[in-house]
Design an enzyme around this catalytic site. Structure first.
Site, mmCIF file in Angstrom:
data_model
loop_
_atom_site.group_PDB
_atom_site.id
_atom_site.type_symbol
_atom_site.label_atom_id
_atom_site.label_comp_id
_atom_site.label_asym_id
_atom_site.label_seq_id
_atom_site.Cartn_x
_atom_site.Cartn_y
_atom_site.Cartn_z
ATOM 1 N N GLU A 50 2.287 4.104 10.906
ATOM 2 C CA GLU A 50 1.468 3.218 11.720
ATOM 3 C C GLU A 50 2.310 1.977 12.010
ATOM 4 O O GLU A 50 2.867 1.387 11.083
ATOM 5 C CB GLU A 50 0.193 2.821 10.953
ATOM 6 C CG GLU A 50 -0.706 1.987 11.818
ATOM 7 C CD GLU A 50 -2.020 1.584 11.156
ATOM 8 O OE1 GLU A 50 -2.259 1.965 9.987
ATOM 9 O OE2 GLU A 50 -2.784 0.862 11.820
ATOM 10 N N ARG A 281 3.911 10.001 -3.778
ATOM 11 C CA ARG A 281 4.529 8.797 -3.217
ATOM 12 C C ARG A 281 5.738 8.403 -4.039
ATOM 13 O O ARG A 281 5.798 8.695 -5.238
ATOM 14 C CB ARG A 281 3.546 7.611 -3.296
ATOM 15 C CG ARG A 281 2.365 7.695 -2.401
ATOM 16 C CD ARG A 281 1.418 6.540 -2.699
ATOM 17 N NE ARG A 281 1.911 5.280 -2.152
ATOM 18 C CZ ARG A 281 1.697 4.877 -0.911
ATOM 19 N NH1 ARG A 281 1.015 5.639 -0.076
ATOM 20 N NH2 ARG A 281 2.157 3.718 -0.478
ATOM 21 N N LYS A 291 2.416 -2.163 2.679
ATOM 22 C CA LYS A 291 2.698 -3.037 3.818
ATOM 23 C C LYS A 291 1.795 -4.270 3.811
ATOM 24 O O LYS A 291 2.211 -5.351 4.193
ATOM 25 C CB LYS A 291 2.486 -2.258 5.118
ATOM 26 C CG LYS A 291 3.682 -1.404 5.485
ATOM 27 C CD LYS A 291 3.494 -0.751 6.834
ATOM 28 C CE LYS A 291 2.689 0.512 6.714
ATOM 29 N NZ LYS A 291 2.578 1.289 7.940
#
Ligand code: ATP
Ligand code: MG
Length: 591
Positions: A50, A281, A291
């Site tokens: 994103e 992850r 983020k």
């Protein structure tokens, strides 16, 4: 809590592993799929960020996996921007992400945007509405959320759930035409309000947002949710293996549900519907890879921007001098697993060190200078100290890197640390009466030290032995230390930044819930130093080893000394990872 060192931590990093090429359950699955002609023998992956921030080291793992799985099996990999949230996204991030993926060493077969699919997604939403599989809900967000219940708690069906298809279609079109205020209605999939998987309890597909989108402009005032956009974007592009992190495990059922109910075959891709597979992850101790929190650090001013070398963003690692190949090797080494784990940053650093040891030219610099005067150094006919050019090896690991000439004279800078008035036991560097070797120079013996009124040493006096020009004494006497130096008359001023971990604790925020509470108060130390003349020619972005100090990456001059080359310390020279392993093995023995 997860094992802070992760499952792969007992093996030694070699730096030789292929970039993600080791065997793992994902590659096994892709191979099996190819063998069974699933997906008609095609492999296609995508990396779907994103564009609401900069990529970090965690993303590097996903990028390496997506791209290398595709290339190993002769497939394709797209870079797809998952840009469905107009409020937080911007072209600045898009450009940076494209650039970072390239820097890491990957070339997307195509760059796509979920926003390119808004028309198709809209058409498919109407398709579901027409079949009674989606409805407009007039409840507000809190009511919807409460109505979904919880684990072991029943969901409550919305009073709008049984609206007729024509009414739903009319309302949905009005939403898209901007006739309803934000928050007044949503479109929901009509799945199952009693499903044990919360994701399946009539998830929201569209929200009203009267907001400008950086690509689609003001063309839309309804925006698709992640779940509604993601699998459908995969399907439109012809993705076969949609690899994502474990937190999306529960979303897979919904991913499949949407695709099952849409006319996938009309898209004309060879083979089956895309399939989602989840992997762990990448997390590092002492490091934040979110983020949202990285943005907070930048916005509050705890760091100087997204490329501050203390951050784990790819921008920052690049500015700090991490070679992209070292990051790829690290990602290959830690591998891909199905359980989350945390790795020590020292492991990544050891890959960086291995690479730089082979490639970085050696130079001499002094970061905390102390003057050393050679009292028996000769003078020329004009009474000026003689200048000699000493040959120094550029890289002992790489003979082809050759040698260079370094000016040497009677007044030098050495590190403050390399002299002690009172030497503790096992301190082998300079002290009164002691002899040491100057790198690429002579043996010098300390005869005197000058101190200021506070007792600080301001100058060290030595005599040199002209017989030791070759770095050895003809009489065979030994010295226990070799120190580096810079000729004072030839020194170029430099500025260098040394870094500590940005966070003091292994799991930032573990105790208070806010990672910012665990910020290291002095994570950056600036040094005004000096270096041999050749350092003036190092271009920004190039990494050198300052002998005995570590690897340093050149940057543009800093604001405090606009004329001095600026260096970030990439990593120190000592392999901390080896120590961690040793400690671990000892603990293992004790257990
Ligand atoms: P953040 O939580 O930092 O905002 P994100 O998951 O929201 O990250 P996206 O831009 O949505 O960021 O991520 C793009 C892709 O990168 C996703 O497929 C995601 O699974 C993957 N990814 C994100 N963080 C990590 C990580 N720490 N390790 C491995 N993959 C990751
Ligand atoms: Mg995300």
């Amino acid at each position: 809590m997860t094992d802070p060192l992760g499952p792969a931590s007992s093996a030694a990093p070699t730096g030789e592993s292929a970039n993600g090429g080791s065997r793992d359950f994902i590659r096994d699955q892709v191979e099996a799929d190819l063998g069974s002609e699933r997906f008609a023998g095609r492999v296609q992956t995508r990396f779907p960020p994103e564009p609401n921030g900069y990529l970090h080291v965690g993303h590097a793992k996903a990028i390496c996996l997506d791209f290398t799985v595709a290339s190993e099996f002769g497939g394709r990999c797209f870079l797809r921007f998952d840009d469905t949230n107009p409020a937080t996204e911007s072209p600045e991030y898009v450009e940076a992400i494209v650039d970072d993926v390239k820097w890491l060493g990957f070339e997307p077969d195509e760059v796509r945007f979920a926003s390119d699919y808004f028309e198709q997604l809209y058409a498919w939403a109407e398709y579901l509405i027409e079949r009674g599989l989606a409805y407009v809900d007039d409840q507000d967000a809190e009511t919807i959320s409460a109505g979904r219940g919880g684990f072991g708690q029943p969901g409550i069906e919305s009073p709008y759930r049984d609206r007729s298809a024509p009414e739903n279609l009319r309302l949905f079109r009005e939403m898209a035409a901007g006739q309803h205020p934000e928050g007044s209605r949503v479109l929901r999939a009509r799945v199952d309000m009693q499903h044990e998987n919360m994701q399946m309890r009539d998830p929201v597909m569209y929200r009203i947002r009267h907001e400008h989108h950086y690509r689609s402009g003001d063309g839309w005032c309804i925006y698709p949710t992640y779940d509604w956009a993601h699998g459908q974007s995969d399907a439109i592009e012809g993705v076969t293996h949609s690899l994502c992190t474990l937190e999306f495990r529960d979303n897979r059922a919904l991913y499949d549900w949407y695709l099952e109910h849409l006319p996938f075959a009309e898209l004309g891709h060879a083979g089956d519907r895309p399939h989602q597979t989840e992997f762990a992850r990448l997390e590092l101790t002492h490091t934040i890879t979110s983020k949202r929190i990285l943005r907070r650090l930048v916005e509050v001013g705890h760091v100087d921007g997204w490329d501050d070398p203390r951050l784990p963003t790819l921008r920052a690692l690049r500015r700090r001098g991490y070679p992209p190949s070292a990051i790829r090797d690290f990602c290959g080494f830690i591998g891909v697993a199905r359980t989350n784990s945390r790795h020590a940053p020292e492991l990544l650093e050891s890959f960086v060190r291995t690479e730089l040891n082979a490639t970085a030219p050696r130079r001499m610099a002094v970061l905390r200078p102390l003057k050393l005067v050679i009292t028996n150094w000769p003078t020329d006919d004009d009474g000026k100290p003689v200048v000699e050019y000493r040959e120094a090896v550029n890289n002992p690991e790489d003979p082809s890197a050759g040698t260079r000439q370094v000016p040497f004279s009677g007044t030098l800078w050495i590190e403050q640390d390399d002299f002690r008035l009172e030497a503790p036991p096992k301190y082998f560097r300079l002290t009164l009466g002691r002899e040491v070797r100057l790198r690429a120079g002579y043996f010098v013996r300390c005869t005197d030290a000058v101190t200021d009124p506070d007792g600080n040493v301001t100058e060290v006096h030595c005599t040199y032995d002209p017989e030791t020009s070759g770095g050895q004494a003809p009489d065979g006497r030994k010295v226990k230390a070799t120190i580096h130096w810079v000729s004072a008359a030839h020194a170029v001023p430099i500025e260098a930044a040394l870094y500590e971990r940005l966070f003091r604790t292994e799991l930032p925020g573990e105790h208070t819930g806010d990672p910012l509470d665990d910020l290291h108060p002095n994570s950056r130390e600036l040094c005004a130093g000096v270096a041999e003349p050749a350092v003036a020619d190092i271009a920004p972005g190039q990494v050198v080893q300052f002998e005995r100090l570590g690897y340093f990456c050149a940057d543009n001059p800093g604001p405090d000394s606009p004329d001095a080359p600026f260096f970030h310390r990439t990593v120190g020279l000592r392999d901390e990872w080896a120590n961690i392993q040793k400690r671990q093995q000892q603990q293992g023995v004790r257990r």
